[in-house]
Design a protein around this motif. Sequence first.
Motif, PDB file in Angstrom:
ATOM      1  N   LEU A 172      15.473   8.879  11.049  1.00 60.22           N
ATOM      2  CA  LEU A 172      16.075   7.586  10.713  1.00 60.22           C
ATOM      3  C   LEU A 172      16.449   7.530   9.235  1.00 60.22           C
TER       4      LEU A 172
ATOM      5  N   GLU B  70       2.406  12.782  12.323  1.00 59.52           N
ATOM      6  CA  GLU B  70       3.374  12.684  11.221  1.00 59.52           C
ATOM      7  C   GLU B  70       2.850  11.813  10.079  1.00 59.52           C
ATOM      8  N   ARG B  71       1.627  11.439  10.142  1.00 56.84           N
ATOM      9  CA  ARG B  71       0.938  10.660   9.102  1.00 56.84           C
ATOM     10  C   ARG B  71       1.660   9.352   8.804  1.00 56.84           C
ATOM     11  N   ARG B  72       2.097   8.662   9.870  1.00 60.63           N
ATOM     12  CA  ARG B  72       2.784   7.373   9.702  1.00 60.63           C
ATOM     13  C   ARG B  72       1.844   6.189   9.840  1.00 60.63           C
TER      14      ARG B  72
ATOM     15  N   ASP C 246      -0.820   5.119   8.291  1.00 55.95           N
ATOM     16  CA  ASP C 246      -1.164   4.363   7.081  1.00 55.95           C
ATOM     17  C   ASP C 246      -0.034   3.433   6.670  1.00 55.95           C
TER      18      ASP C 246
ATOM     19  N   PRO D 257       0.122   5.109   0.587  1.00 60.29           N
ATOM     20  CA  PRO D 257      -0.902   6.125   0.901  1.00 60.29           C
ATOM     21  C   PRO D 257      -0.693   7.392   0.075  1.00 60.29           C
TER      22      PRO D 257
ATOM     23  N   GLN E   8       8.554   0.992  -0.834  1.00 60.22           N
ATOM     24  CA  GLN E   8       7.982   0.185   0.256  1.00 60.22           C
ATOM     25  C   GLN E   8       6.696  -0.525  -0.186  1.00 60.22           C
TER      26      GLN E   8
ATOM     27  N   TYR F 207      12.706  -2.076   8.538  1.00 59.79           N
ATOM     28  CA  TYR F 207      11.676  -2.248   9.574  1.00 59.79           C
ATOM     29  C   TYR F 207      10.350  -2.674   8.931  1.00 59.79           C
ATOM     30  N   LEU F 208       9.954  -1.956   7.878  1.00 60.57           N
ATOM     31  CA  LEU F 208       8.670  -2.268   7.225  1.00 60.57           C
ATOM     32  C   LEU F 208       8.701  -3.656   6.583  1.00 60.57           C
TER      33      LEU F 208
ATOM     34  N   ASP G  85      -0.970  10.465   1.263  1.00 61.49           N
ATOM     35  CA  ASP G  85      -0.259  11.433   2.088  1.00 61.49           C
ATOM     36  C   ASP G  85       0.328  10.664   3.265  1.00 61.49           C
ATOM     37  N   PHE G  86       1.628  10.594   3.317  1.00 59.85           N
ATOM     38  CA  PHE G  86       2.220   9.775   4.368  1.00 59.85           C
ATOM     39  C   PHE G  86       3.484  10.435   4.907  1.00 59.85           C
ATOM     40  N   GLY G  87       3.880   9.999   6.083  1.00 62.70           N
ATOM     41  CA  GLY G  87       5.137  10.432   6.680  1.00 62.70           C
ATOM     42  C   GLY G  87       5.866   9.207   7.197  1.00 62.70           C
ATOM     43  N   MET G  88       7.138   9.394   7.487  1.00 66.30           N
ATOM     44  CA  MET G  88       7.902   8.302   8.102  1.00 66.30           C
ATOM     45  C   MET G  88       8.733   8.898   9.232  1.00 66.30           C
ATOM     46  N   TYR G  89       9.771   8.206   9.629  1.00 64.95           N
ATOM     47  CA  TYR G  89      10.570   8.675  10.764  1.00 64.95           C
ATOM     48  C   TYR G  89      11.702   9.571  10.248  1.00 64.95           C
TER      49      TYR G  89
ATOM     50  N   SER H 280      -0.023  -0.629   6.856  1.00 66.37           N
ATOM     51  CA  SER H 280      -0.012  -1.323   5.563  1.00 66.37           C
ATOM     52  C   SER H 280       0.712  -2.657   5.741  1.00 66.37           C
ATOM     53  N   THR H 281       1.409  -2.802   6.873  1.00 70.25           N
ATOM     54  CA  THR H 281       2.057  -4.081   7.195  1.00 70.25           C
ATOM     55  C   THR H 281       1.081  -4.920   8.022  1.00 70.25           C
TER      56      THR H 281
ATOM     57  N   TYR I 200       0.839  -1.210   0.000  1.00 74.66           N
ATOM     58  CA  TYR I 200       0.000   0.000   0.000  1.00 74.66           C
ATOM     59  C   TYR I 200       0.867   1.250   0.000  1.00 74.66           C
TER      60      TYR I 200
ATOM     61  N   THR J 172      16.942   1.981   7.233  1.00 76.55           N
ATOM     62  CA  THR J 172      16.434   1.476   8.520  1.00 76.55           C
ATOM     63  C   THR J 172      14.912   1.356   8.469  1.00 76.55           C
ATOM     64  N   ILE J 173      14.288   2.383   7.894  1.00 78.83           N
ATOM     65  CA  ILE J 173      12.818   2.385   7.819  1.00 78.83           C
ATOM     66  C   ILE J 173      12.326   1.247   6.929  1.00 78.83           C
TER      67      ILE J 173
ATOM     68  N   MET K 237      12.067  -0.376  17.107  1.00 76.91           N
ATOM     69  CA  MET K 237      11.873   0.887  16.379  1.00 76.91           C
ATOM     70  C   MET K 237      11.625   2.037  17.351  1.00 76.91           C
TER      71      MET K 237
END
Lengths: 300, 386
Positions: free
Chosen positions: A94, B221-223, B225, A85, A145, A102-103, A87-91, B229-230, A83, A98-99, B8
Motif C-alpha cells: 500500500l 510483519e511486525r504491524r 504495535d 515502536p 504517524q 488509515y492510522l 521495530d515495526f512493519g506496515m503494509y 498504537s491506535t 507511539y 493510504t496507510i 483495510m
Amino acid sequence: MDKKPVLKIRGLTKKYGDVVGVKDLDLDVYLGEIMGFLGPNGAGKTTTIRCCLDLLQKTDGEVKIFGLDSHENAIEIRKRTGYLPGDFGMYDDLKVKTILNYLLSQSGVSDKTKMHELSDRLELDIGRRYGNLSKGNKQKVGIVQAFMADQDLIIMDEPTSGLDPLMQKKCYELFREERDNGKTIFMSSHILAEVEEVCDRVAIIRNARLQVVEKIDSLKDKMGKKLEIEFENDVDPKLFTMEGVEDFNLDGRHATMIVTSNLDEVIKRISKQNVMNMSFETFSLDQLFMTYYTSGGKGR
Amino acid sequence: MFWKNMVMEFQKNWKGFLIFLIVVITISGLMVQLYPVVEEEFQKKELEGEEYVELHIEDGQINITWDWEWHEITEHYRVVHDTASHLATSEIIGENITEKRFRLIHSEDDPEERYFAVIAVMDLEKLEDMMDEEEIPADFITVFKRGEVPVGMTSTVEPTDPLEEIMETPYFRMFTAGREDLRMDEIEGFMSIELYSWFILLVGLYIGYLAVKSVGGDYDERRMDIIFSTPLPRRQYILEKFTTLGSFLFALLLFSGLIVGASVYSIGKLNGVQVSTFVISMLSSWPMFLVIISVAMLFTVLLKSSRKAVGATLGFILLQYVLHMAGHMIEEIDFLRMFTIATYWDYNSVLLDGEFIVADFVLLLTTAVVLLIATISIFDRSDIPA
C-alpha cells in the motif's frame, strides 16, 4: 516545568517465564518534558514501553498514564498517545498515504494538515508504496504517524534509528518543538548525544532495573573531574579523605581520584606537596553513561 | 468505527480474494459443463445385443439360445460367462450351434447372478466367397474380417450399470455420504460427488490459510504495535478480520451457487430443480467455513506465528476431511463423524430432498461464535510479541 506526572510507573515487573524483563521499576514522566530512557540492549527499555501501552501484560506493578490505568483504560490512553515502536512493519503493497490515512482515521482524527506538514518537513514522499521505501524513509513514516494525530504524549522506541545525521537533527528540532508546544515525550535511545541534545531528564536502566533518574544538567554537574598526580615524595592517603573526592587510589607516589566538589580544597592540599606531574580530565556524558552501563548502577 | 479495518483488509487482500473467487466459480461452472459429456455413460444401459440372446431357466439348468443372421458364414460360437458383468473368468467354446446349457447353482426362484456373452467366430473362407458375391454390406465386412464378432449378452438378473456396482462399494460411499438414492446420472447426484464432496478442501484450505495470514501476517510483519498504537480495541480487531473473511466467503458461496445454477440451466439439465437449490446448498456451508476461520484465528493467537498456525489449521481441515470420509467407509469408526464439521453440512439434504437442515446450520454457527469468543478472550489477555 509543571510537576504533574503524565506517565507514572510504580513497581513495574514483567517476567517472560523465568526471564525477568523489568523488575520493580518506578518512574515518572512529567507534563511538557522529554524523558530519555537509556540502557544497553536487553536492559528492559522496550519491555517497559510496551507494558505502558498494554502491548505486554504486566506481571506486577502499576502504570498510569494521564491518571488512567494502562490496562483498564488502554483505549482512552491510546486516544491521547502517539507511539513509535522500535521495530515495526506496515503494509508493503500500500501507499504510505493510504496507510497514514488509515492510522489517522483509527485515531479518530480527520484533519490531515499535520500529516502533510510532517511529511514535507521530513522530506517523505507519501505517494510511494511503503515496501519500496528505504530503511530511513520507513523510519520517517513511523515518526510521522507518531506525531500526526497531535496527541498529548508521544512514546518512541529509538526514534532516529536508521536516519542520517542531518535528518536526526531535524527530528531533534521536531521533538523540541513538540515539547515547547506542551507535548510530553518519553523516548528510549542508544544514542547518548541524542539524549544529551534533546532530553530534559534521563532514566538509565540496566539488567531490568532502573539505575538512575536525573536531569541532564544535574548529571553534568555530577560528572566531576579525574585527577592524576605524580608526587615527588610519599603522601598520606588520609590527606584526600574528604567530601567531594571519590575513588582515591594511591600506587606508590602515583595517585588518581575523582573530584565531584570541593575542588578548591583539593587543590590547596595538593599544593602543600611537591608535585612532579599532574593531569586534569573532565568526564564526558558518554563516559558517565558508560559507567552506569557497566558498574552495576553505582555510576562511577 | 467498525468498518475501517474491514476496508483495510479488502484493500490489502483484494487481489487474492478476486483470484480465488474466479478459481472457485470457474471450477464450479466447469464441473457442470462436464456433466453432458459423461451423462450418457452414467445412464443405465441395456446389455449389448440382448435382443439376439435369450435365457431360460428350467430343470435346474440355464439355457442360452441366440439368433444370428450370419450363421452360415460362422465357423462356431464362443460363450463366455461369469458371475460379474466383466465376464473375465470363464470361457466356453461352443459348437456350430445356437444353444448352450449351463448348470444352475442356485434355485430357479432365486438364480445366481450370472452374465453370458455369445461371440461368433467367423469362417473367413466363406466370408471371402460371399464378399465376391457382394452379399454382405461393406461396413459389415470390415467387422467380420476381425474374425470374432459379439452377438449379444444376457443375464440371469436385471442388468446393472457398472457404475452402480462401484457406487455400492464402501470406497464410493465416501463420496455419496452414505446416500443410496444418489445417482451420478442425475445432475444433483453428479454435482454432489464431483463438487460438493470435496468443496470443503477447495474452499476450506484457502479460507483457513487466509484467516491465519489475516492475523498472523500482522505478527510476522511486525504491524501489531503500530495497529495497537491506535485506539482500536483488540476484540474489534479480531471481529473485523472475522467479518471481512465471513462476508467474502458469503459472496464466494453465493456466486458459486449462482454459477452452478446458471451453468446447469445453460446445459438444459435443470429438470425441475430450482437454481435456488444450488445457491442454498452452497450457502448452507457458510457456517462450516466460519468454524474454519475461527479455528484458524484461534491457532494464530495461541501460536503467534503464521507458519505454525498454517500447519495446525491445514492439519485440522485435512484430519476433519479424512475422518469424515473414512467414517462413511468404515463402519467401526463411523461415530467419529459426529466430531467433524463436514457432517453438519448436509448438502445432499438440500440437493436431493430439498430440505435445508436449520439445526445443523445453527449448530455450526454457534460453534464458530464460541470459538471466536475464545479467540478474542485469549488475544485480549495475551502479550503481543515484539
